[in-house]
Design a protein around this motif. Structure first.
Motif, PDB file in Angstrom:
ATOM      1  N   SER A  94       8.840  61.816  16.520  1.00  0.00           N
ATOM      2  CA  SER A  94       7.504  61.923  15.916  1.00  0.00           C
ATOM      3  C   SER A  94       7.040  60.582  15.358  1.00  0.00           C
ATOM      4  CB  SER A  94       7.509  62.988  14.814  1.00  0.00           C
ATOM      5  OG  SER A  94       8.312  62.588  13.715  1.00  0.00           O
ATOM      6  N   VAL A  95       7.972  59.780  14.836  1.00  0.00           N
ATOM      7  CA  VAL A  95       7.620  58.451  14.340  1.00  0.00           C
ATOM      8  C   VAL A  95       7.105  57.571  15.478  1.00  0.00           C
ATOM      9  CG1 VAL A  95       8.574  56.304  13.390  1.00  0.00           C
ATOM     10  CG2 VAL A  95       9.166  58.502  12.356  1.00  0.00           C
ATOM     11  N   SER A  96       7.839  57.574  16.598  1.00  0.00           N
ATOM     12  CA  SER A  96       7.435  56.738  17.738  1.00  0.00           C
ATOM     13  C   SER A  96       6.128  57.231  18.362  1.00  0.00           C
ATOM     14  CB  SER A  96       8.552  56.701  18.773  1.00  0.00           C
ATOM     15  OG  SER A  96       9.671  56.006  18.272  1.00  0.00           O
ATOM     16  N   ILE A  97       5.920  58.546  18.377  1.00  0.00           N
ATOM     17  CA  ILE A  97       4.650  59.079  18.882  1.00  0.00           C
ATOM     18  C   ILE A  97       3.491  58.584  18.013  1.00  0.00           C
ATOM     19  CG2 ILE A  97       3.293  61.183  19.156  1.00  0.00           C
ATOM     20  CD1 ILE A  97       5.879  62.588  20.024  1.00  0.00           C
ATOM     21  N   SER A  98       3.682  58.590  16.699  1.00  0.00           N
ATOM     22  CA  SER A  98       2.639  58.111  15.785  1.00  0.00           C
ATOM     23  C   SER A  98       2.351  56.631  16.013  1.00  0.00           C
ATOM     24  CB  SER A  98       3.069  58.347  14.335  1.00  0.00           C
ATOM     25  OG  SER A  98       3.271  59.721  14.076  1.00  0.00           O
ATOM     26  N   LEU A  99       3.408  55.828  16.175  1.00  0.00           N
ATOM     27  CA  LEU A  99       3.223  54.403  16.446  1.00  0.00           C
ATOM     28  C   LEU A  99       2.487  54.188  17.771  1.00  0.00           C
ATOM     29  CD1 LEU A  99       6.745  53.088  15.344  1.00  0.00           C
ATOM     30  CD2 LEU A  99       4.562  52.472  14.283  1.00  0.00           C
ATOM     31  N   LEU A 102      -1.321  55.188  17.295  1.00  0.00           N
ATOM     32  CA  LEU A 102      -2.049  54.238  16.449  1.00  0.00           C
ATOM     33  C   LEU A 102      -2.239  52.895  17.144  1.00  0.00           C
ATOM     34  CD1 LEU A 102      -0.460  54.968  12.945  1.00  0.00           C
ATOM     35  CD2 LEU A 102      -2.775  55.543  13.706  1.00  0.00           C
ATOM     36  N   SER A 103      -1.195  52.444  17.836  1.00  0.00           N
ATOM     37  CA  SER A 103      -1.325  51.148  18.516  1.00  0.00           C
ATOM     38  C   SER A 103      -2.306  51.223  19.672  1.00  0.00           C
ATOM     39  CB  SER A 103       0.045  50.675  19.006  1.00  0.00           C
ATOM     40  OG  SER A 103       0.582  51.584  19.956  1.00  0.00           O
ATOM     41  N   GLN A 104      -2.305  52.328  20.410  1.00  0.00           N
ATOM     42  CA  GLN A 104      -3.244  52.495  21.520  1.00  0.00           C
ATOM     43  C   GLN A 104      -4.689  52.555  21.024  1.00  0.00           C
ATOM     44  OE1 GLN A 104      -1.667  51.558  24.342  1.00  0.00           O
ATOM     45  NE2 GLN A 104      -2.517  53.289  25.483  1.00  0.00           N
ATOM     46  N   ALA A 105      -4.850  53.155  19.839  1.00  0.00           N
ATOM     47  CA  ALA A 105      -6.204  53.284  19.286  1.00  0.00           C
ATOM     48  C   ALA A 105      -6.632  52.043  18.506  1.00  0.00           C
ATOM     49  CB  ALA A 105      -6.266  54.506  18.371  1.00  0.00           C
ATOM     50  N   GLY A 106      -5.743  51.053  18.385  1.00  0.00           N
ATOM     51  CA  GLY A 106      -6.067  49.855  17.632  1.00  0.00           C
ATOM     52  C   GLY A 106      -6.192  50.094  16.142  1.00  0.00           C
ATOM     53  N   MET A 107      -5.497  51.119  15.637  1.00  0.00           N
ATOM     54  CA  MET A 107      -5.609  51.498  14.226  1.00  0.00           C
ATOM     55  C   MET A 107      -4.340  51.181  13.428  1.00  0.00           C
ATOM     56  SD  MET A 107      -7.402  55.239  14.800  1.00  0.00           S
ATOM     57  CE  MET A 107      -7.355  55.604  13.040  1.00  0.00           C
ATOM     58  N   LEU A 108      -3.405  50.450  14.041  1.00  0.00           N
ATOM     59  CA  LEU A 108      -2.147  50.175  13.363  1.00  0.00           C
ATOM     60  C   LEU A 108      -2.332  49.042  12.360  1.00  0.00           C
ATOM     61  CD1 LEU A 108       0.780  51.193  13.396  1.00  0.00           C
ATOM     62  CD2 LEU A 108       1.316  49.380  15.025  1.00  0.00           C
ATOM     63  N   SER A 109      -2.064  49.337  11.101  1.00  0.00           N
ATOM     64  CA  SER A 109      -2.209  48.352  10.028  1.00  0.00           C
ATOM     65  C   SER A 109      -0.834  47.951   9.508  1.00  0.00           C
ATOM     66  CB  SER A 109      -3.036  48.939   8.888  1.00  0.00           C
ATOM     67  OG  SER A 109      -2.362  50.056   8.312  1.00  0.00           O
ATOM     68  N   GLY A 115       5.173  51.795   6.757  1.00  0.00           N
ATOM     69  CA  GLY A 115       5.457  53.182   6.389  1.00  0.00           C
ATOM     70  C   GLY A 115       6.178  53.948   7.484  1.00  0.00           C
ATOM     71  N   LEU A 116       5.749  53.776   8.733  1.00  0.00           N
ATOM     72  CA  LEU A 116       6.390  54.471   9.853  1.00  0.00           C
ATOM     73  C   LEU A 116       7.780  53.892  10.123  1.00  0.00           C
ATOM     74  CD1 LEU A 116       3.302  54.909  12.184  1.00  0.00           C
ATOM     75  CD2 LEU A 116       4.628  56.744  11.112  1.00  0.00           C
ATOM     76  N   THR A 117       7.944  52.592   9.919  1.00  0.00           N
ATOM     77  CA  THR A 117       9.279  51.997  10.042  1.00  0.00           C
ATOM     78  C   THR A 117      10.218  52.581   8.998  1.00  0.00           C
ATOM     79  OG1 THR A 117       8.330  49.938  10.900  1.00  0.00           O
ATOM     80  CG2 THR A 117      10.568  49.832  10.021  1.00  0.00           C
ATOM     81  N   PHE A 118       9.675  52.823   7.801  1.00  0.00           N
ATOM     82  CA  PHE A 118      10.476  53.441   6.737  1.00  0.00           C
ATOM     83  C   PHE A 118      10.909  54.851   7.142  1.00  0.00           C
ATOM     84  CE2 PHE A 118      10.993  55.783   2.747  1.00  0.00           C
ATOM     85  CZ  PHE A 118      11.839  54.935   2.047  1.00  0.00           C
ATOM     86  N   LEU A 119       9.997  55.633   7.750  1.00  0.00           N
ATOM     87  CA  LEU A 119      10.360  56.974   8.210  1.00  0.00           C
ATOM     88  C   LEU A 119      11.429  56.908   9.304  1.00  0.00           C
ATOM     89  CD1 LEU A 119       6.926  58.850   8.402  1.00  0.00           C
ATOM     90  CD2 LEU A 119       8.811  59.256   6.797  1.00  0.00           C
ATOM     91  N   ILE A 177       2.834  51.483  25.477  1.00  0.00           N
ATOM     92  CA  ILE A 177       3.806  51.827  26.516  1.00  0.00           C
ATOM     93  C   ILE A 177       5.230  51.626  26.001  1.00  0.00           C
ATOM     94  CG2 ILE A 177       4.644  51.212  28.805  1.00  0.00           C
ATOM     95  CD1 ILE A 177       2.021  52.712  28.815  1.00  0.00           C
ATOM     96  N   THR A 178       5.438  50.578  25.214  1.00  0.00           N
ATOM     97  CA  THR A 178       6.773  50.314  24.665  1.00  0.00           C
ATOM     98  C   THR A 178       7.214  51.452  23.761  1.00  0.00           C
ATOM     99  OG1 THR A 178       6.229  47.958  24.702  1.00  0.00           O
ATOM    100  CG2 THR A 178       8.190  48.606  23.481  1.00  0.00           C
ATOM    101  N   TYR A 179       6.331  51.898  22.890  1.00  0.00           N
ATOM    102  CA  TYR A 179       6.662  53.034  22.018  1.00  0.00           C
ATOM    103  C   TYR A 179       6.852  54.309  22.841  1.00  0.00           C
ATOM    104  CZ  TYR A 179       5.468  50.241  17.895  1.00  0.00           C
ATOM    105  OH  TYR A 179       5.426  49.284  16.919  1.00  0.00           O
TER     106      TYR A 179
END
Length: 532
Positions: A94-99, A102-109, A115-119, A177-179
């Motif tokens: 689920s963490v990798s799906i979220s990444l 977000l990265s595909q949508a250009g919304m990764l901050s 936070g996702l790395t922490f999860l 694609i990497t995620y």
């Protein structure tokens, strides 16, 4: 008791289907995780050029392991390990799906990435002790050491493939694609765990609950002097060595002028060096002691940090990181193997969890600290400072010798069952145990010295209080006493005493005068009327 010998060499465990399937799945899963980590570290350099921010990604991945490794070790012992591992894999997916989304949508901050790395670090914290604990379930007893070595080899195969593949995918197709490739790897691992025909665990009347097991693990760790030495050596080494890991993305980008693909190649070189180091380990162990191996690792790692600080040509940097990988795996296997050797089976998961806590605590603190130093003095100077510190620490810590780890930790089962007038409820306690010795006055000093050594065994195996008293009317009558929190815990204590502990108790009994064994009495707390 002679140690069990492997039946078919280093690769014998792979002949056992369950281990082979889970091993292959784990290699694929770890490969995906390294691909994810490469993407996250490189994306952070796009989002922020700050050394502290880049180091924060490393810290976010290791901090949960520092915080949760011990609770994870407890859960490993009291939950169904297969179901627990499946749940953890779902969390990581689920963490990798979220990444990916977000990265595909250009919304990764920056905050979302950290936070996702922490999860993801939480998932790694929960998974680590469990993967180590299931090895004896998958292979024959005589092949356990070979299976542990194969697991280390598998991790480093993934380390050599994952970063390079992740860097190439990132450069060619982007982070999404990497995620996505990481998500696919979790599907493989979950399928293997679902397939695993694990036998149902038999009911145990003395099964520990979470908080009792947690206290028992901490109690053992607090009283185990050999483990203390391993933990100190590990913390010092990894606190200094973490500098190169925390700053490597910036080294690749700013000092060496590389792109994401080159960063992946650097990490792949570390993995390839680790594989070579693992294959050379038997020869190294034949020539060097555990302390010599750890000193060599410190000197090599310091030398690599010094070379990187000079901003060498890319080819030289790749060769240097091959040596870094060999040094890293040498340090890891030496410290982990020593920790395994000084821990009995009943507390192995919890003891290794404490080791992982110290390891990741050192990596987390080191990453944050070296990131701050990098902000203040620059990357090159930070690498030089880290190398000098590691060099000095390696030489000084070489005097603090690692335990030999040759004690027989197999349960001895030599304590007789305690005498009771009627059945005792397992939750009744605390329990006071008195052992009465008769010792000649000329043996008193030697007896007390031997008894002091035995006190650590009592505390490790369950006692929370220990002492020794003498009879005022007859000083040759000496009573050892210790307290245990419940009757069930004392019964567990009977099962925890190892062959090495039995030898230590034999030394104490040698000073006892008389044909009969010392008198042992058990006293239970009485709940008076009107009290809880």
């Amino acid at each position: 008791m002679t140690a069990a010998k492997p039946t078919g060499g280093s690769f014998a465990p792979l002949a056992q289907p369950v281990f082979a399937v889970l091993w292959i799945a784990t290699v694929l899963g770890n490969t995906g995780s390294f691909m994810r980590d490469v993407a996250s570290s490189w994306l952070m350099t796009d989002l922020s050029a700050s050394p502290a921010a880049v180091a924060m990604v490393q810290a976010a991945g290791t901090l949960p392991i520092f915080l949760l490794a011990i609770p994870a070790g407890v859960l490993t012992d009291i939950l169904d390990r297969r179901k627990f591992l499946i749940a953890v894999q779902l969390l990581l997916a689920s963490v990798s799906i979220s990444l990916m989304v977000l990265s595909q949508a250009g919304m990764l901050s920056v905050s979302a990435l950290i936070g996702l790395t922490f999860l993801g670090g939480i998932g790694a914290a929960l998974m680590g002790p469990t993967w180590q604990a299931i090895v004896p379930e998958l292979v024959k007893r005589e092949d356990v050491k070979s299976a542990v070595a194969l697991n280390s080899l598998g991790i480093n195969i993934a380390r050599s493939i994952g970063p390079a593949a992740g860097g190439l995918l990132l450069a060619a197709f982007g982070a999404g694609i990497t995620y996505g490739a990481d998500v696919a790897s979790y599907i493989v691992v979950i399928a293997a765990l679902v397939w695993w025909p694990r036998a149902k665990k038999a009911d145990d009347a003395l099964q520990e609950n979470f908080f009792g097991a947690f206290r028992a693990g901490l109690r053992y760790t607090r009283s185990s002097r050999p483990l203390h030495v391993v933990l100190v050596r590990a913390f010092v080494f990894f606190a200094f060595a973490s500098a190169v890991w925390a700053l490597l993305p910036l080294v690749a980008r700013q000092l060496l002028g590389g792109d994401a693909g080159f960063y992946g190649i650097l990490l792949g070189a570390v993995g390839a060096g680790a594989i070579a180091g693992a294959l050379l380990m038997p020869r190294l162990r034949a020539r060097l002691s555990a302390d010599g191996l750890l000193l060599s690792s410190a000197l090599t790692t310091a030398a690599v940090m010094g070379i990187l600080s000079l901003a060498p040509p890319k080819a030289v940097a790749i060769v240097a990181l091959l040596f870094l990988g060999a040094a890293w795996i040498t340090a890891l296997t030496t410290l982990n193997g020593t920790a395994q050797a000084v821990l009995p089976n009943w507390v192995r998961g919890r003891g290794l969890a404490v080791y992982l806590t110290v390891f990741n605590g050192a990596m987390t603190a080191g990453s944050l600290g070296w990131g701050a130093v990098g902000e203040a003095v620059g990357i090159r100077s930070t690498l030089v400072i880290g190398a000098a510190g590691l060099l000095l620490a390696g030489v000084l810590m070489h005097r603090v010798k690692l335990p030999a780890g040759d004690a027989d930790m197999v349960p001895s089962n030599h304590w007789p069952e305690p005498l009771v007038a009627e059945p005792v409820a397992h939750d009744r306690g605390p329990v006071l145990i008195l052992i009465e010795y008769t010792v000649d006055s000329h043996n008193r000093r030697a007896f007390l010295h031997a008894l002091d050594g035995l006190s650590h065994e009592r505390r490790r195996d369950g006692a929370y209080g220990w002492g020794v008293t003498e009879d005022s009317a007859d000083p040759e009558r000496i009573v050892e006493w210790f307290m245990v929190e419940s009757w069930a815990e004392h019964l567990r204590q009977h099962k925890r005493v190892s062959q090495a502990d039995a030898d230590l108790q034999g030394q104490v009994l040698a000073y006892h005068r008389g044909p009969e064994r010392p008198v042992v009495r058990h006293f239970l707390t009485i709940n008076r009327p009107g009290t809880a």
